[in-house]
Structures are given as C-alpha cells and as structure tokens.
Design an enzyme around this catalytic site. Structure first.
Site, PDB file in Angstrom:
ATOM      1  N   THR A  89      -1.896 -54.913   2.603  1.00 42.74           N
ATOM      2  CA  THR A  89      -2.229 -53.970   3.677  1.00 42.74           C
ATOM      3  C   THR A  89      -2.415 -52.565   3.082  1.00 42.74           C
ATOM      4  O   THR A  89      -2.705 -51.605   3.797  1.00 42.74           O
ATOM      5  CB  THR A  89      -1.135 -53.947   4.762  1.00 42.74           C
ATOM      6  OG1 THR A  89       0.137 -53.800   4.132  1.00 42.74           O
ATOM      7  CG2 THR A  89      -1.148 -55.207   5.597  1.00 42.74           C
ATOM      8  N   SER A 108       6.935 -48.599  13.186  1.00 42.52           N
ATOM      9  CA  SER A 108       6.699 -49.695  12.237  1.00 42.52           C
ATOM     10  C   SER A 108       7.347 -49.403  10.879  1.00 42.52           C
ATOM     11  O   SER A 108       7.430 -50.290  10.029  1.00 42.52           O
ATOM     12  CB  SER A 108       5.198 -49.975  12.067  1.00 42.52           C
ATOM     13  OG  SER A 108       4.547 -48.902  11.418  1.00 42.52           O
ATOM     14  N   HIS A 109       7.811 -48.182  10.653  1.00 39.97           N
ATOM     15  CA  HIS A 109       8.489 -47.857   9.391  1.00 39.97           C
ATOM     16  C   HIS A 109       9.755 -47.044   9.635  1.00 39.97           C
ATOM     17  O   HIS A 109      10.066 -46.098   8.914  1.00 39.97           O
ATOM     18  CB  HIS A 109       7.513 -47.186   8.407  1.00 39.97           C
ATOM     19  CG  HIS A 109       6.492 -48.155   7.911  1.00 39.97           C
ATOM     20  ND1 HIS A 109       5.381 -48.507   8.655  1.00 39.97           N
ATOM     21  CD2 HIS A 109       6.452 -48.925   6.795  1.00 39.97           C
ATOM     22  CE1 HIS A 109       4.686 -49.423   7.999  1.00 39.97           C
ATOM     23  NE2 HIS A 109       5.314 -49.695   6.872  1.00 39.97           N
ATOM     24  N   HIS A 128     -16.500 -54.310   5.468  1.00 43.68           N
ATOM     25  CA  HIS A 128     -16.664 -54.237   4.001  1.00 43.68           C
ATOM     26  C   HIS A 128     -16.191 -52.906   3.431  1.00 43.68           C
ATOM     27  O   HIS A 128     -15.818 -52.813   2.269  1.00 43.68           O
ATOM     28  CB  HIS A 128     -18.143 -54.467   3.624  1.00 43.68           C
ATOM     29  CG  HIS A 128     -19.073 -53.432   4.190  1.00 43.68           C
ATOM     30  ND1 HIS A 128     -19.496 -53.431   5.499  1.00 43.68           N
ATOM     31  CD2 HIS A 128     -19.644 -52.330   3.616  1.00 43.68           C
ATOM     32  CE1 HIS A 128     -20.298 -52.405   5.712  1.00 43.68           C
ATOM     33  NE2 HIS A 128     -20.400 -51.718   4.583  1.00 43.68           N
ATOM     34  N   GLU A 165       3.222 -53.648  12.410  1.00 42.17           N
ATOM     35  CA  GLU A 165       2.761 -53.651  13.813  1.00 42.17           C
ATOM     36  C   GLU A 165       2.670 -55.076  14.342  1.00 42.17           C
ATOM     37  O   GLU A 165       2.988 -55.347  15.492  1.00 42.17           O
ATOM     38  CB  GLU A 165       1.380 -52.991  13.921  1.00 42.17           C
ATOM     39  CG  GLU A 165       1.388 -51.492  13.823  1.00 42.17           C
ATOM     40  CD  GLU A 165       2.110 -50.824  15.002  1.00 42.17           C
ATOM     41  OE1 GLU A 165       2.242 -51.455  16.067  1.00 42.17           O
ATOM     42  OE2 GLU A 165       2.554 -49.678  14.825  1.00 42.17           O
ATOM     43  N   LEU A 175       3.815 -43.710   3.770  1.00 45.10           N
ATOM     44  CA  LEU A 175       3.486 -42.775   2.690  1.00 45.10           C
ATOM     45  C   LEU A 175       3.564 -41.306   3.120  1.00 45.10           C
ATOM     46  O   LEU A 175       3.670 -40.415   2.284  1.00 45.10           O
ATOM     47  CB  LEU A 175       2.077 -43.061   2.151  1.00 45.10           C
ATOM     48  CG  LEU A 175       1.860 -44.452   1.531  1.00 45.10           C
ATOM     49  CD1 LEU A 175       0.476 -44.524   0.900  1.00 45.10           C
ATOM     50  CD2 LEU A 175       2.913 -44.775   0.501  1.00 45.10           C
ATOM     51  N   SER A 203      -1.935 -37.014  12.394  1.00 47.48           N
ATOM     52  CA  SER A 203      -0.525 -36.609  12.273  1.00 47.48           C
ATOM     53  C   SER A 203      -0.071 -35.668  13.378  1.00 47.48           C
ATOM     54  O   SER A 203       1.123 -35.362  13.462  1.00 47.48           O
ATOM     55  CB  SER A 203      -0.187 -35.999  10.903  1.00 47.48           C
ATOM     56  OG  SER A 203      -0.289 -36.991   9.924  1.00 47.48           O
ATOM     57  N   HIS A 263       8.787 -51.443  -2.429  1.00 49.10           N
ATOM     58  CA  HIS A 263       8.141 -50.424  -1.587  1.00 49.10           C
ATOM     59  C   HIS A 263       7.952 -50.936  -0.164  1.00 49.10           C
ATOM     60  O   HIS A 263       7.213 -51.887   0.056  1.00 49.10           O
ATOM     61  CB  HIS A 263       6.777 -50.073  -2.183  1.00 49.10           C
ATOM     62  CG  HIS A 263       6.231 -48.775  -1.685  1.00 49.10           C
ATOM     63  ND1 HIS A 263       5.940 -48.557  -0.356  1.00 49.10           N
ATOM     64  CD2 HIS A 263       5.948 -47.625  -2.328  1.00 49.10           C
ATOM     65  CE1 HIS A 263       5.490 -47.333  -0.217  1.00 49.10           C
ATOM     66  NE2 HIS A 263       5.492 -46.734  -1.397  1.00 49.10           N
ATOM     67  N   ARG A 296      13.122 -51.532   9.677  1.00 47.60           N
ATOM     68  CA  ARG A 296      12.897 -51.931   8.285  1.00 47.60           C
ATOM     69  C   ARG A 296      14.193 -52.157   7.500  1.00 47.60           C
ATOM     70  O   ARG A 296      14.166 -52.689   6.388  1.00 47.60           O
ATOM     71  CB  ARG A 296      12.087 -50.841   7.565  1.00 47.60           C
ATOM     72  CG  ARG A 296      10.649 -50.764   8.028  1.00 47.60           C
ATOM     73  CD  ARG A 296       9.785 -51.745   7.299  1.00 47.60           C
ATOM     74  NE  ARG A 296       8.452 -51.804   7.872  1.00 47.60           N
ATOM     75  CZ  ARG A 296       7.499 -52.614   7.434  1.00 47.60           C
ATOM     76  NH1 ARG A 296       7.728 -53.440   6.443  1.00 47.60           N
ATOM     77  NH2 ARG A 296       6.326 -52.615   8.001  1.00 47.60           N
ATOM     78  N   ARG A 303      -8.425 -34.538  17.841  1.00 51.25           N
ATOM     79  CA  ARG A 303      -7.144 -34.089  17.327  1.00 51.25           C
ATOM     80  C   ARG A 303      -7.063 -34.361  15.827  1.00 51.25           C
ATOM     81  O   ARG A 303      -7.774 -35.230  15.305  1.00 51.25           O
ATOM     82  CB  ARG A 303      -5.996 -34.773  18.060  1.00 51.25           C
ATOM     83  CG  ARG A 303      -5.718 -36.219  17.655  1.00 51.25           C
ATOM     84  CD  ARG A 303      -4.274 -36.561  18.011  1.00 51.25           C
ATOM     85  NE  ARG A 303      -3.952 -37.969  18.012  1.00 51.25           N
ATOM     86  CZ  ARG A 303      -3.352 -38.584  16.978  1.00 51.25           C
ATOM     87  NH1 ARG A 303      -3.123 -37.933  15.860  1.00 51.25           N
ATOM     88  NH2 ARG A 303      -3.028 -39.864  17.085  1.00 51.25           N
TER      89      ARG A 303
END
Ligand code: NDP
Ligand code: PYC
Length: 339
Positions: free
Chosen positions: A161, A47-48, A230, A189, A125, A308, A121, A52, A305
């Site tokens: 997001t 997705s990145h 919330h 996504e 991250l 990352s 941006h 892109r 796990r």
C-alpha cells in the site's frame, strides 16, 4: 461495560507507553510509538491510531520485531546520505535518531536523504513529514509495505500500500502536507470497515479471481487496487525501486515472504528526502516561501482545501476539548494493559 473516555494528548500518550512497556518494549521504542499513535488519535487518523497497538504487540510476540532495539546511526562523515540501522526495532525511534543529522546535512548540501534500514513500520508518515518541515525543509517520504495490491491490469497482490508523503514548511502556519497510501485506501481502512461490518466503496479491491468486490473479508483475501489506475501503480513501483531496492532493503513481496502473513507489522526500510528551498532557489528571482504562499492562496480561493487541513482542525479540537475514545477503544486499551 466500560464507558468511552476523554484523554489529553499527554494522558493518552502515557497510557499507550505503559501498555508497550508492560509488553517488554524499552523506553526508546515504547516512548516513540506512544508519541506517534497518540498523535494519530489527536488528529483523528483512526487507521493509524490506538487500533494499531494490537498489531504491534502481536508482532513483538511473534518475534518479528526487536522490542528493546536501540537504533544506530551508521555514520558516513558529512555525506548527504544519512543512514540509521533500526536494529529490527520499530521505524519511528530510528527516524527520531536520524532527523537532526538529516536536517543539518540538508541545510549544508541543499538536499540530503535519511535511509532507515531494517525497521518494523506501521505508522502514518505525516508525523515524520511535520518533523522535517519544522527544520524549514521540504520533504518527500516513502516506504514499501507488504504485497497486498495488484499492479494496474494485474490480478494478484505484488505491490504494497506504499505510503507517499510530502511536506512544505510555512512560516507561522502548519506546513503543507499530503500523506497517502498509493492504494485506493490504506489497508487499515479495509480492516476498520471489516470490524464495523461495513461494505467497502466500489473500486477499492478485487477477490482472489480478480473480480471486483466490496466485501472487506474477500478484499483482504484478494488484492487491493492502486489509486489512479496505471498512475498510482507506477508511483508505487517507484517506491519499491527507491525505498526498497535502492536502499538495499526488502520489497513488498519479500516482506510478505519474510513475515508469511499480513497480520504483523512489516519489516523493511524507509527513505526520507529533505530539500532546502533557499538553496534550490538561490540566485533566482523571488522568495520561495512567499511564492508558495501565493500558490496556496490561489488553491483556497477556488473553494478547495489544502491537504491536512482536516487533520489540523481535528488537532485544534483535540487540544482544546481532549481526545474522545469510544467504549470499545477504552476496553481495548484496558485489555492490552492487563494481558
Ligand atoms: P487519505 O485518502 O485519507 O488522505 C490522503 C491525503 O489527502 C491526506 O493528506 C488528506 O488530508 C488529503 N485529503 C483528503 N481529502 C482531501 C480533499 N478533499 N482535499 C484536499 N486534500 C484532501 O489517506 P490514505 O487512506 O491513503 O492514507 C492514510 C494514512 O495511512 C496515511 O497517513 C499513510 O501514511 C498511512 N499508511 C501507512 C502505511 C505504512 O506502510 N506505514 C501504508 C499505507 C498508508 P486530511 O488528512 O486533512 O484529510
Ligand atoms: O494501512 O496499508 C496500511 C498499512 C500497512 C502497514 C501499515 N499501514
């Protein structure tokens, strides 16, 4: 019909940099974007990754980012707040400029913040998280996006997001890193589901009337939902406060007003906090890094796990076997270079 192909990290980076340079980006912008997008493919963060590039080029064409920006350090002598003006360029070159100063100040004061203003941006991250932890620092990173997410209990897009990421340095091991959208899923996504003609999982989005939907097209025209009801909604609101309002930059609704569309890369600010574990634990019992290792061991001992780990495994595989791109992805790279 083009076949799929396998790239090394370096050759993919060169290919992406060449596309950006041909589109008029200077070395600072093109080089930094190529590093971060090739890293996305290397770690199988689709997705990145290269998908892109198209959005970034559209943003350049629309005049909503400065392709030749040279980010500038706005020096505040010895302050724990380091500020970089991205000069309306992309965020990652500005981050790369501010990082060494952030690290020096965080080690000096125990904690420091890097504020990036006026940046376009669109990246994940975690590359920034890993770069900060490489200096032996813990880090929290966040930024707004554009209004695409309804607050919990609401029906209309207001929040972004808003990605939120954390890292903890580990000796001779990849750092502990989490990095996620504060919506149920990243907007990228939803776009990938739309392109693949797949339905969304339930609970990701609502239509423009506020009814649940699993259709990506309807979701893109309606609103996404915050993760954790919330709780995610409140964390996302905190990001609007700290990484937009507090640093004097655009909130997600203001970004949408400025761009008038969600098809371009959002222009806003970013907040990167860095902490020295040694400084915070000074005078207290135990070594923070050793204690953290015991904690991680306890997590893994339960069969869970660490976040990352999937990425680090994918990275290892890419480094030994190369990065495989599909025929459609190779065609995309060819087309973007030729246009
Ligand atoms: P995911 O839900 O895919 O992953 C979130 C985090 O959770 C990752 O660190 C992931 O590690 C970890 N994780 C996933 N499954 C498990 C598990 N079973 N056990 C432990 N950890 C797990 O991320 P999102 O879809 O929310 O976000 C994807 C990317 O989108 C992020 O990199 C984010 O920065 C980016 N983004 C960027 C925005 C922007 O404005 N620039 C806006 C929104 C998102 P792993 O990768 O190893 O699976
Ligand atoms: O995936 O939500 C997303 C996103 C927005 C801006 C960049 N990525």
């Amino acid at each position: 019909m083009t076949n799929g192909a396998t790239f090394t990290v370096a050759t993919l980076q060169e290919r992406v940099e060449a596309i950006f340079k041909k589109a008029g980006l200077n070395k600072v912008q093109a080089g930094a974007l190529a590093r971060v997008l090739a890293a996305g493919e290397r770690d199988h963060c689709k997705s990145h990754g290269v998908y892109r590039i198209e959005g970034a080029l559209r943003t350049v064409k629309a005049g909503k980012v400065n392709p030749t920006a040279i980010p500038e350090l706005v020096e505040q002598e010895a302050s724990a707040i380091v500020r970089v003006d991205a000069k309306s360029g992309f965020s990652y070159p500005a981050f790369e400029l501010g990082l060494p100063v952030l690290a020096e100040r965080a080690h000096k004061h125990g904690l420091a913040a890097l504020v990036v203003n006026d940046c376009s941006h669109f990246t994940a991250l975690w590359p920034e998280v890993e770069a900060v932890t490489a200096y032996g620092l813990a880090t929290l990173i966040m930024c707004p996006s554009y209004a695409t997410v309804a607050p919990a209990g609401g029906t209309k897009p207001l929040l972004g997001t808003n990605p939120y990421a954390f890292g903890w340095p580990r000796e001779n091991k990849p750092p502990y890193v989490f990095d996620f959208a504060t919506s149920v899923a990243a907007r990228g996504e939803i776009e990938l589901h739309r392109r693949a003609g797949k339905q969304l999982p339930e609970g990701w989005a609502i239509d423009s009337e506020g009814n649940p939907t699993t259709d990506p097209e309807t979701a893109l025209a309606g609103a996404m939902l915050p993760f954790g009801g919330h709780k995610g909604s409140a964390i996302s609101t905190m990001i609007e406060l700290l990484a937009a309002i507090m640093i004097g930059d655009r909130t997600s609704p203001e970004v949408l007003d400025y761009l008038g569309t969600t098809t371009l890369s959002p222009m806003h600010g970013e907040l990167i906090l860095a902490f020295s574990p040694e400084a915070f634990s000074a005078g207290r019992p135990g070594n923070p890094f050793e204690r953290a290792e015991s904690f991680f061991e306890a997590i893994v001992a339960q069969g869970a796990r660490l976040p990352s780990q999937r990425r680090f495994d994918a990275r290892k595989k890419s480094e030994s076997e190369g990065i495989s791109l599909s025929a459609a992805e190779v065609e995309l790279l060819d087309r973007l270079y030729e246009q």
